[in-house]
Design a protein around this motif. Structure first.
Motif, PDB file in Angstrom:
ATOM      1  N   UNK A  55     -23.607  29.262-121.901  1.00  0.00           N
ATOM      2  CA  UNK A  55     -24.514  29.844-122.861  1.00  0.00           C
ATOM      3  C   UNK A  55     -25.484  30.366-122.199  1.00  0.00           C
ATOM      4  N   UNK A  56     -26.284  31.372-122.969  1.00  0.00           N
ATOM      5  CA  UNK A  56     -27.646  32.158-122.472  1.00  0.00           C
ATOM      6  C   UNK A  56     -28.671  31.167-121.994  1.00  0.00           C
ATOM      7  N   UNK A  57     -29.417  31.180-120.929  1.00  0.00           N
ATOM      8  CA  UNK A  57     -30.490  30.279-120.614  1.00  0.00           C
ATOM      9  C   UNK A  57     -31.474  29.912-121.593  1.00  0.00           C
ATOM     10  N   UNK A  58     -31.700  30.577-122.703  1.00  0.00           N
ATOM     11  CA  UNK A  58     -32.462  30.366-123.756  1.00  0.00           C
ATOM     12  C   UNK A  58     -31.845  29.884-125.031  1.00  0.00           C
ATOM     13  N   UNK A 202     -23.084  20.477-119.086  1.00  0.00           N
ATOM     14  CA  UNK A 202     -23.342  19.112-118.256  1.00  0.00           C
ATOM     15  C   UNK A 202     -24.393  18.912-117.309  1.00  0.00           C
ATOM     16  N   UNK A 203     -24.649  20.234-116.653  1.00  0.00           N
ATOM     17  CA  UNK A 203     -25.860  20.040-115.641  1.00  0.00           C
ATOM     18  C   UNK A 203     -27.264  19.979-116.229  1.00  0.00           C
ATOM     19  N   UNK A 204     -27.396  20.445-117.574  1.00  0.00           N
ATOM     20  CA  UNK A 204     -28.773  20.417-118.226  1.00  0.00           C
ATOM     21  C   UNK A 204     -29.151  18.891-118.751  1.00  0.00           C
ATOM     22  N   UNK A 372     -25.938  28.099-117.223  1.00  0.00           N
ATOM     23  CA  UNK A 372     -26.035  29.565-117.712  1.00  0.00           C
ATOM     24  C   UNK A 372     -25.192  30.599-116.803  1.00  0.00           C
ATOM     25  N   UNK A 373     -25.191  30.229-115.619  1.00  0.00           N
ATOM     26  CA  UNK A 373     -24.717  31.195-114.683  1.00  0.00           C
ATOM     27  C   UNK A 373     -23.651  30.417-113.886  1.00  0.00           C
ATOM     28  N   UNK A 374     -22.553  30.802-114.207  1.00  0.00           N
ATOM     29  CA  UNK A 374     -21.206  30.180-113.652  1.00  0.00           C
ATOM     30  C   UNK A 374     -21.144  29.987-112.241  1.00  0.00           C
ATOM     31  N   UNK A 375     -20.654  28.962-111.816  1.00  0.00           N
ATOM     32  CA  UNK A 375     -20.208  28.824-110.483  1.00  0.00           C
ATOM     33  C   UNK A 375     -21.590  29.138-109.422  1.00  0.00           C
TER      34      UNK A 375
END
Length: 507
Positions: A55-58, A202-204, A372-375
């Motif tokens: 997903x986009x960061x926003x 997951x991370x957020x 939002x930024x893969x890997x």
């Protein structure tokens, strides 16, 4: 396969879902449990074949999330995250309370004029280490909606007992028990989140949970200030004693809330009150698509196999360095420096809340970036290690003025902000077996914190405060080792992913 049959006025109407052929490629690509095979339909196959986008960061959802999936995600956030956030919050009240209480009268009342503050921390960590792996593995087999709240209540009782202690020896014993009872919570939470949320979300969630501990640390200063100013002397209790009483009072309703909201695990639900059957199925399909399981049995061969994998050892060794790299912000350097600089109790309790505020900001920022930024996990870990290293260098120099010293302490708050990133990354790396995930997560935290039992006795001595030259230099070395270890860890992880992609293409 008949889905629904009903009788109309003129004829019977039967709605059917076409059977999925047993030789369908979906059964080769994904490991689908037998009970789900019987209900699998074309829509489910289409869902499993969706290539998930980050997903986009926003935005809170991925562009590939279906409407039903979005509703499920919101429900999971309300059921799981709210309880975990609140439970983590009250646990941090206790951990932070020791430092705040120490500078608010406990030092004098318990005659803690030597290294007692460091010793009580070591006692806590001893209990933490003893209980973490067995209690975390126990969480994989017991009903989570009873296990977690019950342990919360027992933990709260031991925390409450601190307000009655009369010497620091009693504090040592209680801190050991509190460490034991709270030891499994962090890795168990990471295991639970990894069992419900896909990699792009997951991370957020892990960061939001982790932020609760920082909010607890931050709020603890304000609560202690309020207790010191308004409750000191009430009911014959000192202001620092009231903090432990308040922590107990807050914990009880939170534990009761958890009993009714924690659903357990997707493939082993303990509580179905708020989840419908189709939502449970969707949750399981999400994890099948992620190739992440939660129903593997705990057996000796499984444990032995996990110990043979590079994943276990690389992550555990990395965690050893990471778990100690927050020493600048953890060992009361700022509060003791403020006290030595003749700041008031109110100023000490207020200024020290800036460090957890910094951690909160960077934790959420890093969580958003990772999802939002893969890997991006290794890059995020690397830049935070550099910032924390800079804080250590400034404090080793020391003679940089009050503003410079305060800035360095505040900057050290970034160290813990990658906890969510690291443990979410471990969840992804160990997706193949749920018991390997649980064992790896708990061992990472256990061995990482093992050093916190004895290292402080040498490099974080209270009598060296506030200019912990050994401690700050040690912190710099830890960050340097993290940067070095990131190289082989990232290489092995990417090699594993390439092998997985090749395997799917061969199929």
């Amino acid at each position: 396969m008949t889905f629904l049959s009903k009788t109309g006025d003129e004829k019977d109407v039967t709605l059917s879902i076409p059977e999925i052929p047993e030789d369908d490629p979906i059964f080769t690509e994904f490991e689908i449990p037998e009970d789900l095979k019987a209900t699998l339909n074309a829509s489910d196959v289409e869902f499993l074949n969706i290539k998930v986008e980050t997903q986009p960061f926003y935005k809170w959802f991925s562009p590939t999330d279906t409407p039903a999936e979005k509703r499920l995600i919101i429900k999971l956030d309300l059921l799981i995250l709210v309880y975990l956030f609140l439970s983590s919050f009250v646990k941090t009240l206790d951990s932070s309370a020791v430092t705040y209480a120490y500078v608010s009268g406990m030092k004098e009342d318990l005659k803690m004029f030597g290294n007692e503050l460091t010793y009580q921390s070591s006692c806590y960590m001893a209990g933490f280490i003893v209980g973490q792996i067995p209690l975390t593995m126990l969480a994989t087999v017991l009903p989570l909606n009873y296990y977690l709240p019950a342990m919360d209540i027992v933990w709260a009782v031991f925390t409450l007992f601190i307000f009655k202690i009369t010497n620091y020896h009693q504090l040592y014993a209680l801190r050991f028990c509190i460490g034991l009872l709270s030891s499994f919570f962090f890795p168990t939470v990471q295991y639970i989140l990894g069992s419900w949320y896909k990699s792009s979300e997951l991370t957020i969630r892990s960061a939001i949970y982790f932020v609760a501990s920082q909010v607890g640390s931050m709020v603890c200063g304000y609560i202690q200030t309020g207790a010191y100013d308004h409750l000191d002397g009430k009911a014959n209790l000192k202001g620092w004693q009231w903090l432990y009483v308040l922590a107990f009072i807050i914990t009880v309703p939170i534990s009761a809330y958890g009993v009714f909201t924690i659903p357990g695990l997707p493939e082993k639900l303990n509580m179905k009150v708020f989840l419908k059957e189709d939502e449970v199925k969707l949750a399981r399909l999400r994890m099948i698509r992620e190739k992440r399981k939660s129903n593997d049995k705990l057996t000796f061969p499984v444990v032995l196999q996990a110990l043979k994998q590079w994943r276990f050892w690389m992550l555990v060794v990395f965690a050893i360095f990471f778990s100690q790299a927050d020493g600048i912000s953890s060992y009361s350097g700022l509060s003791l420096w403020l006290k030595a600089s003749n700041y008031s109790v109110y100023q000490i309790n207020t200024i020290t809340t800036v460090i957890p505020a910094v951690t909160i900001f960077f934790s959420l920022l890093n969580g958003v970036l990772a999802d939002s930024w893969k890997d991006s996990d290794p890059y995020i870990i690397a830049y935070v290690a550099v910032l924390n290293m800079l804080a250590g260098i400034l404090l080793v120099i020391w003679h940089i003025g009050k503003g410079g010293i305060m800035f360095a302490f505040f900057l050290s708050g970034t160290a813990d902000s990658i906890a969510a990133v690291l443990y979410s990354w471990a969840n992804k790396i160990c997706s193949g077996n749920s018991q390997e995930r649980a064992l790896t997560l708990s061992t990472m935290n256990t061995l990482g914190n093992t050093f916190a039992v004895w290292v402080p006795l040498f490099v974080w001595k209270t009598v060296d405060a506030p200019q912990y030259k050994k401690g700050y230099g040690y912190n710099i070395a830890l960050d340097a080792m993290m940067l070095i270890l990131l190289i082989p860890l990232t290489y092995l992880y990417r090699r594993q992913n390439r092998a997985s992609v090749k395997e799917r293409e061969d199929i």
